[in-house]
Write a protein that holds these residues in place. Sequence first.
Motif, short mmCIF file in Angstrom:
data_model
loop_
_atom_site.label_atom_id
_atom_site.label_comp_id
_atom_site.label_asym_id
_atom_site.label_seq_id
_atom_site.Cartn_x
_atom_site.Cartn_y
_atom_site.Cartn_z
N ASP A 136 0.83 -1.21 0.00
CA ASP A 136 0.00 0.00 0.00
C ASP A 136 0.86 1.26 0.00
OD1 ASP A 136 -2.22 -1.64 0.07
OD2 ASP A 136 -2.62 -1.30 2.22
N ILE A 137 1.91 1.26 0.80
CA ILE A 137 2.82 2.41 0.85
C ILE A 137 3.48 2.61 -0.51
CG2 ILE A 137 4.99 3.26 1.85
CD1 ILE A 137 4.11 1.79 4.46
N TYR A 138 3.97 1.52 -1.07
CA TYR A 138 4.64 1.61 -2.38
C TYR A 138 3.67 2.09 -3.46
CZ TYR A 138 7.09 0.32 -6.62
OH TYR A 138 7.68 0.35 -7.86
N ASN A 139 2.46 1.55 -3.44
CA ASN A 139 1.47 1.95 -4.45
C ASN A 139 1.12 3.43 -4.33
OD1 ASN A 139 1.41 -0.59 -5.59
ND2 ASN A 139 -0.30 -1.27 -4.33
N GLU A 140 0.98 3.91 -3.11
CA GLU A 140 0.71 5.34 -2.94
C GLU A 140 1.89 6.18 -3.43
OE1 GLU A 140 -0.43 8.79 0.32
OE2 GLU A 140 -0.33 6.70 0.99
N TYR A 141 3.09 5.76 -3.10
CA TYR A 141 4.29 6.46 -3.56
C TYR A 141 4.31 6.54 -5.08
CZ TYR A 141 9.23 7.39 -4.43
OH TYR A 141 10.41 7.92 -4.86
N LYS A 142 4.05 5.41 -5.74
CA LYS A 142 4.04 5.39 -7.21
C LYS A 142 2.95 6.25 -7.79
CE LYS A 142 6.25 3.11 -9.63
NZ LYS A 142 7.37 3.55 -10.42
#
Length: 145
Positions: A136-142
């Motif tokens: 979730d963190i990575y997806n938000e960052y992207k």
Amino acid sequence: MRAASSGMQSAIPLMMSFYNAIRQEQYHGYVIEEPECNLYPSNQLCLMDMLIACMHRPEASKASLTITTHSPYIINYLNVMMRRNGKKTDRPSLKANNMTANYITSEGKVQNLVSQTNDTGEIVINTVDLSETMSDIYNEYKSLE
């Protein structure tokens, strides 16, 4: 001890108490809640090695240990400890059939994380479901590109 980090101020008395309780065969069941608190990841792994080494003492043969944790380091390290079993190493190991690993879902259901790999048949703790927050963190960052 006054100059030690808060993590070490917790871990050292924990290990001293645990070791003495095992040595004196005081109890048959031990519960340690979140031993990772305030510890660097490498110290979390050292603590796990010490706890499991204590559980290998003859006096602990009838004892059980329950650990609750939010640490991905500890969970993943349990796989390393299981892989050590039967190998030539002086580091503590775990037998896969002597442990369980469960995850409590957001719905309050208990999910067994111990499974067998398809390719080797090795018993492992499946950490994929525990990686959801990181995803979730990575997806938000992207998404913020």
